[in-house]
Design a protein around this motif. Structure first.
Motif, PDB file in Angstrom:
ATOM      1  N   LEU B  47       0.836  -1.204   0.000  1.00  0.00           N
ATOM      2  CA  LEU B  47       0.000   0.000   0.000  1.00  0.00           C
ATOM      3  C   LEU B  47       0.873   1.257   0.000  1.00  0.00           C
ATOM      4  CD1 LEU B  47      -2.617  -0.984   2.751  1.00  0.00           C
ATOM      5  CD2 LEU B  47      -3.028  -0.891   0.290  1.00  0.00           C
ATOM      6  N   THR B  48       0.491   2.246  -0.806  1.00  0.00           N
ATOM      7  CA  THR B  48       1.205   3.516  -0.772  1.00  0.00           C
ATOM      8  C   THR B  48       0.735   4.323   0.436  1.00  0.00           C
ATOM      9  OG1 THR B  48      -0.455   4.733  -2.033  1.00  0.00           O
ATOM     10  CG2 THR B  48       1.221   3.551  -3.294  1.00  0.00           C
ATOM     11  N   GLU B  49       1.493   5.366   0.761  1.00  0.00           N
ATOM     12  CA  GLU B  49       1.115   6.215   1.886  1.00  0.00           C
ATOM     13  C   GLU B  49      -0.239   6.862   1.631  1.00  0.00           C
ATOM     14  OE1 GLU B  49       3.276   9.762   4.404  1.00  0.00           O
ATOM     15  OE2 GLU B  49       4.501   8.348   3.274  1.00  0.00           O
ATOM     16  N   GLN B  50      -0.460   7.272   0.401  1.00  0.00           N
ATOM     17  CA  GLN B  50      -1.748   7.884   0.052  1.00  0.00           C
ATOM     18  C   GLN B  50      -2.899   6.886   0.251  1.00  0.00           C
ATOM     19  OE1 GLN B  50      -2.177  11.250  -0.986  1.00  0.00           O
ATOM     20  NE2 GLN B  50      -4.236  10.640  -0.397  1.00  0.00           N
ATOM     21  N   GLN B  51      -2.668   5.648  -0.151  1.00  0.00           N
ATOM     22  CA  GLN B  51      -3.722   4.630  -0.001  1.00  0.00           C
ATOM     23  C   GLN B  51      -4.041   4.347   1.463  1.00  0.00           C
ATOM     24  OE1 GLN B  51      -1.847   1.583  -2.462  1.00  0.00           O
ATOM     25  NE2 GLN B  51      -3.475   1.763  -3.994  1.00  0.00           N
ATOM     26  N   THR B  52      -2.999   4.188   2.293  1.00  0.00           N
ATOM     27  CA  THR B  52      -3.287   3.920   3.713  1.00  0.00           C
ATOM     28  C   THR B  52      -3.994   5.122   4.335  1.00  0.00           C
ATOM     29  OG1 THR B  52      -1.066   4.651   4.358  1.00  0.00           O
ATOM     30  CG2 THR B  52      -1.395   2.300   4.099  1.00  0.00           C
ATOM     31  N   GLU B  53      -3.624   6.318   3.913  1.00  0.00           N
ATOM     32  CA  GLU B  53      -4.288   7.512   4.449  1.00  0.00           C
ATOM     33  C   GLU B  53      -5.751   7.533   4.016  1.00  0.00           C
ATOM     34  OE1 GLU B  53      -2.065  11.225   3.943  1.00  0.00           O
ATOM     35  OE2 GLU B  53      -3.973  12.300   4.017  1.00  0.00           O
ATOM     36  N   ASP B  54      -5.997   7.260   2.748  1.00  0.00           N
ATOM     37  CA  ASP B  54      -7.379   7.251   2.238  1.00  0.00           C
ATOM     38  C   ASP B  54      -8.228   6.197   2.953  1.00  0.00           C
ATOM     39  OD1 ASP B  54      -6.716   9.238   0.487  1.00  0.00           O
ATOM     40  OD2 ASP B  54      -6.642   7.974  -1.297  1.00  0.00           O
ATOM     41  N   VAL B  55      -7.668   5.000   3.099  1.00  0.00           N
ATOM     42  CA  VAL B  55      -8.410   3.925   3.775  1.00  0.00           C
ATOM     43  C   VAL B  55      -8.689   4.314   5.233  1.00  0.00           C
ATOM     44  CG1 VAL B  55      -8.257   1.547   4.641  1.00  0.00           C
ATOM     45  CG2 VAL B  55      -7.581   2.065   2.290  1.00  0.00           C
ATOM     46  N   GLY B  56      -7.664   4.844   5.904  1.00  0.00           N
ATOM     47  CA  GLY B  56      -7.819   5.229   7.310  1.00  0.00           C
ATOM     48  C   GLY B  56      -8.893   6.284   7.494  1.00  0.00           C
ATOM     49  N   ILE B  57      -8.843   7.326   6.664  1.00  0.00           N
ATOM     50  CA  ILE B  57      -9.826   8.420   6.790  1.00  0.00           C
ATOM     51  C   ILE B  57     -11.225   7.914   6.467  1.00  0.00           C
ATOM     52  CG2 ILE B  57     -10.560  10.646   5.824  1.00  0.00           C
ATOM     53  CD1 ILE B  57      -8.005  11.636   6.459  1.00  0.00           C
ATOM     54  N   TYR B  58     -11.330   7.130   5.426  1.00  0.00           N
ATOM     55  CA  TYR B  58     -12.655   6.616   5.048  1.00  0.00           C
ATOM     56  C   TYR B  58     -13.263   5.800   6.192  1.00  0.00           C
ATOM     57  CZ  TYR B  58     -16.312   4.003   2.724  1.00  0.00           C
ATOM     58  OH  TYR B  58     -17.529   3.450   2.400  1.00  0.00           O
ATOM     59  N   MET B  59     -12.495   4.875   6.738  1.00  0.00           N
ATOM     60  CA  MET B  59     -13.026   4.029   7.807  1.00  0.00           C
ATOM     61  C   MET B  59     -13.302   4.845   9.070  1.00  0.00           C
ATOM     62  SD  MET B  59     -10.800   0.513   7.278  1.00  0.00           S
ATOM     63  CE  MET B  59     -12.024  -0.702   7.709  1.00  0.00           C
ATOM     64  N   ALA B  60     -12.431   5.794   9.370  1.00  0.00           N
ATOM     65  CA  ALA B  60     -12.618   6.600  10.583  1.00  0.00           C
ATOM     66  C   ALA B  60     -13.855   7.493  10.462  1.00  0.00           C
ATOM     67  CB  ALA B  60     -11.375   7.451  10.853  1.00  0.00           C
ATOM     68  N   ARG B  61     -14.146   7.960   9.256  1.00  0.00           N
ATOM     69  CA  ARG B  61     -15.337   8.792   9.068  1.00  0.00           C
ATOM     70  C   ARG B  61     -16.615   7.990   9.280  1.00  0.00           C
ATOM     71  NH1 ARG B  61     -14.901  10.847   3.402  1.00  0.00           N
ATOM     72  NH2 ARG B  61     -17.041  11.499   3.764  1.00  0.00           N
ATOM     73  N   HIS B  62     -16.516   6.692   9.129  1.00  0.00           N
ATOM     74  CA  HIS B  62     -17.695   5.831   9.306  1.00  0.00           C
ATOM     75  C   HIS B  62     -17.467   4.858  10.457  1.00  0.00           C
ATOM     76  CE1 HIS B  62     -19.352   7.432   5.608  1.00  0.00           C
ATOM     77  NE2 HIS B  62     -18.201   7.213   5.011  1.00  0.00           N
ATOM     78  N   ARG B  63     -16.830   5.326  11.498  1.00  0.00           N
ATOM     79  CA  ARG B  63     -16.385   4.412  12.548  1.00  0.00           C
ATOM     80  C   ARG B  63     -17.511   3.642  13.223  1.00  0.00           C
ATOM     81  NH1 ARG B  63     -12.961   7.614  16.821  1.00  0.00           N
ATOM     82  NH2 ARG B  63     -12.935   5.607  17.885  1.00  0.00           N
ATOM     83  N   GLU B  64     -18.689   4.241  13.367  1.00  0.00           N
ATOM     84  CA  GLU B  64     -19.783   3.520  14.049  1.00  0.00           C
ATOM     85  C   GLU B  64     -20.156   2.269  13.254  1.00  0.00           C
ATOM     86  OE1 GLU B  64     -19.930   6.732  13.300  1.00  0.00           O
ATOM     87  OE2 GLU B  64     -19.835   7.734  15.241  1.00  0.00           O
ATOM     88  N   LEU B  65     -20.279   2.410  11.938  1.00  0.00           N
ATOM     89  CA  LEU B  65     -20.639   1.245  11.123  1.00  0.00           C
ATOM     90  C   LEU B  65     -19.545   0.179  11.142  1.00  0.00           C
ATOM     91  CD1 LEU B  65     -22.391   2.821   8.002  1.00  0.00           C
ATOM     92  CD2 LEU B  65     -23.431   1.502   9.850  1.00  0.00           C
ATOM     93  N   PHE B  66     -18.293   0.632  11.064  1.00  0.00           N
ATOM     94  CA  PHE B  66     -17.206  -0.351  11.109  1.00  0.00           C
ATOM     95  C   PHE B  66     -17.124  -1.010  12.492  1.00  0.00           C
ATOM     96  CE2 PHE B  66     -15.874   1.803   7.213  1.00  0.00           C
ATOM     97  CZ  PHE B  66     -15.529   0.703   6.435  1.00  0.00           C
ATOM     98  N   ALA B  67     -17.410  -0.253  13.540  1.00  0.00           N
ATOM     99  CA  ALA B  67     -17.426  -0.849  14.887  1.00  0.00           C
ATOM    100  C   ALA B  67     -18.440  -1.985  14.942  1.00  0.00           C
ATOM    101  CB  ALA B  67     -17.745   0.223  15.936  1.00  0.00           C
ATOM    102  N   LYS B  68     -19.622  -1.742  14.400  1.00  0.00           N
ATOM    103  CA  LYS B  68     -20.660  -2.779  14.366  1.00  0.00           C
ATOM    104  C   LYS B  68     -20.198  -3.982  13.548  1.00  0.00           C
ATOM    105  CE  LYS B  68     -24.947  -0.314  14.055  1.00  0.00           C
ATOM    106  NZ  LYS B  68     -26.191  -0.116  13.282  1.00  0.00           N
TER     107      LYS B  68
END
Lengths: 87, 87
Positions: B47-68
């Motif tokens: 994974l590139t740095e940009q990709q890990t950043e994009d994945v991290g931000i995307y998941m963190a923005r939807h953290r409640e759903l990912f928590a479930k």
């Protein structure tokens, strides 16, 4: 010679288990991994299929820690084993 | 003219908030995103740095759903908005 029962997940026909509970756990892990790969592929289109699969499997294998991190404690991720990559 | 209070996260000095609670939420989101990016970079080195950043931000923005999803319900991810990519 004798006939014996083995178990497998319909998501991965190659891996056989002697223990049904273990096969269940493996199936649940793959279910989560596939769901993650699907949404990440849409969210970050530059990811290759192999990358989304690797990320999905890695996170699903450590689902309890990621559940904690997403719920309230990002620092839970520091408990992830360091010698354990997805590939 | 008057002096006014604005808030920002020390993780992103460019984004200013009028509301402290909103700045807090943003800071917590970035904290989780950074923690995710760090572990994913180690787990999937391709994974590139940009990709890990994009994945991290995307998941963190939807953290409640990912928590479930991580806790017990992968199907929770089907509630993610479909028109919302990380980039």
């Amino acid at each position: 010679m004798a006939v014996e029962v083995v178990y497998r997940s319909s998501r991965d026909l190659e891996r056989l288990f002697m223990d049904k509970a273990e096969a269940d756990r493996y199936d649940k892990m793959l279910e989560l991994a596939e769901a993650l790969a699907t949404v990440l592929h849409k969210a970050v289109p530059s990811l290759t299929e192999q990358q989304t699969e690797d990320v999905g499997i890695y996170m699903a294998r450590h689902r309890e820690l990621f559940a904690k991190a997403f719920k309230s404690s990002p620092e839970a991720l520091s408990e992830l084993p360091t010698d354990d990559s997805a590939t």
